[in-house]
Design a protein around this motif. Structure first.
Motif, mmCIF file in Angstrom:
data_model
loop_
_atom_site.group_PDB
_atom_site.id
_atom_site.type_symbol
_atom_site.label_atom_id
_atom_site.label_comp_id
_atom_site.label_asym_id
_atom_site.label_seq_id
_atom_site.Cartn_x
_atom_site.Cartn_y
_atom_site.Cartn_z
ATOM 1 N N ILE A 89 0.839 -1.201 0.000
ATOM 2 C CA ILE A 89 0.000 0.000 0.000
ATOM 3 C C ILE A 89 0.874 1.251 0.000
ATOM 4 O O ILE A 89 1.833 1.354 0.766
ATOM 5 N N TYR A 96 -2.794 2.347 -3.912
ATOM 6 C CA TYR A 96 -3.652 2.072 -2.770
ATOM 7 C C TYR A 96 -5.085 1.986 -3.293
ATOM 8 O O TYR A 96 -5.735 2.975 -3.544
ATOM 9 N N ASN A 122 -3.442 -4.119 -5.008
ATOM 10 C CA ASN A 122 -2.744 -2.853 -5.221
ATOM 11 C C ASN A 122 -1.738 -2.952 -6.366
ATOM 12 O O ASN A 122 -0.614 -2.439 -6.300
#
Length: 453
Positions: free
Chosen positions: A136, A149, A442
């Motif tokens: 992230i 993200y 992600n």
């Protein structure tokens, strides 16, 4: 004597002159001869049969005569050949996500040729990671050095670069064809809808993206209830929506939206907005006039025209070259089709959650998310709840391209050897390559057609 007339001529003169006589032969004019008959030129056609075709295929004969085919059946090249001339039939352009082979495609035209056989079969999907580390973040960099993200939507511009809506950070990211990731617009997760250039602008609940023919991007704000416009120079303005929650028609910022989840554009410059809570599809003209195209405004399921139709909570919207609109009706587990006139039908999906391939209502989905349509009218679906990538032909036949039903992961590989983690976004380029916003991994994944061994 034949052909000659003999004339006797005599001349005389006075005064003891003499005279003389002679013979003058006259030759008759030659009789015209008949023109020789022109030689008879015998020509023959070249053709055959194509099977298994689901897209569009371009065949070529002798590197000069092209023939585009879009369906199974008989075909004949336009240019006939002189008897005895050689012919060589080959595939000039393969269909997207298929591979076609030619047999009995060469020889000499001693008679009309009708036995050229073209067989088309589906290719497999090679899944790789295009950008993102899986961690992230919002770090820029090349390929796996970058981070995202919860990437939600992905679109492809004319230069081959991708724009990605990075929803948790409210950033629009840009990825070059070489995989270089930069931040294109947005100053971070401050939850406001501020106009400006690049990082001076901000978004509130950034969700779907779309591009028009001139390279302008349009962003739906799920939280801000607005549609924003982003120029190629990254100038961000508010195109439509006052920010208040509602589904009020009007011009520009006098209109309201109720949690827009995705946007799409057509060739005429119209923008279509899918409302998640509002359960309607809105239309914004190039002049900025907002109207309701389809949907009753109450979540449900019904085919029909305009407000007689109803949708559930839906995530994805896309258009085809003919101006038809497709909606991933997520909570109804169906893919819906809307004509330019607002007629809503169900293209595929039984309504029951599942991962069955098949035609029309015999197929099943589980909370389908993003959609993309290629030049042949084939629809690609990020089947979010199943973590699958699916394909639908214009006739509504559904097949699975990549992923394993319900299996979460980030494995690269071919077909079912690959895994995703609830992907939402998908787009397609002219060669049929797919880019997927693999949301909960992600990552941005690339899916390329690979010929079956």
């Amino acid at each position: 004597m034949a052909g000659v007339i003999v004339l006797l001529a005599a001349c005389g003169g006075g005064g003891g002159g003499g005279g003389g006589a002679g013979f003058l032969p006259i030759v008759a004019p030659a009789q015209p001869q008949p023109e020789p008959a022109p030689p008879v030129v015998v020509t023959h056609t070249v053709g055959g049969t194509v099977t298994g075709l689901t897209g569009s295929l371009v065949l070529q004969n002798n590197a000069g005569d092209d023939l585009k085919l879009t369906a199974d059946g008989k075909f004949t090249f336009t240019t006939a050949l002189v008897e005895g001339a050689a012919y060589e039939v080959s595939v000039r352009t393969q269909p997207l996500w298929q591979f076609c082979t030619v047999s009995k495609g060469s020889g000499k035209a001693a008679a009309d040729v009708g036995d050229v056989a073209v067989a088309c079969s589906t290719v497999q999907a090679q899944v790789s990671t295009f950008a993102g580390s899986g961690t992230i973040g919002s770090v820029n960099g090349n390929g796996s050095a970058a981070s995202f993200y919860l990437p939600y939507s992905v679109v492809l511009d004319k230069s081959g670069s991708l724009l990605v809506s990075d929803t948790a950070t409210n950033l629009v990211r840009k990825i070059s064809p070489a995989g270089d990731v930069t931040t294109f617009a947005g100053g971070g997760n401050n939850g406001t809808s501020q106009d400006g250039n690049g990082a001076a602008a901000s978004f509130s609940g950034l969700s779907g993206l779309a591009l028009d023919a001139t390279g302008n991007a349009y962003a739906a704000e799920f939280g801000g209830n607005r549609i924003r416009k982003i120029t190629p120079a990254a100038d961000v303005t508010t195109l439509a929506g006052s920010g208040a929650i509602g589904s009020l028609d009007g011009h520009g910022t006098s209109a309201t939206f109720k949690t827009p989840s995705s946007v799409a554009t057509d060739a005429a410059g119209n923008i279509y907005v899918l409302e998640f809570i509002g359960a309607v599809v809105r239309k914004i003209t190039p002049a900025g006039d907002v109207t309701t195209l389809a949907g009753s405004g109450t979540a449900g399921f019904a085919d029909g025209t305009g407000t007689a139709a109803s949708f559930g909570q839906a995530y994805g919207i896309a258009t085809d070259a003919a101006g038809n609109i497709y909606v991933a009706d997520s909570s109804n587990n169906r893919i819906r089709k809307i004509t330019p006139g607002g007629v809503v039908t169900t293209l595929a999906g039984s309504g029951q959650a599942g991962a069955a391939d098949g035609a029309g209502s015999s197929a099943s989905f589980h909370q389908p998310g993003g959609l993309a349509v290629d030049s042949d009218g084939i629809i690609y679906v990020a089947d979010t709840g199943n973590s699958l990538l699916r394909k639908i032909t214009p006739a509504g036949v559904v097949s699975t391209i990549a992923g394993q039903p319900g299996v979460l992961g980030a494995q690269n590989g071919i077909g079912t050897a690959a895994t995703f983690k609830q992907p939402y976004g998908v787009t397609v380029d002219a060669a049929g390559n797919l880019y997927v916003a693999d949301t909960f991994n992600n990552l941005i994944r690339k899916v390329t057609p690979a010929r079956t061994p």
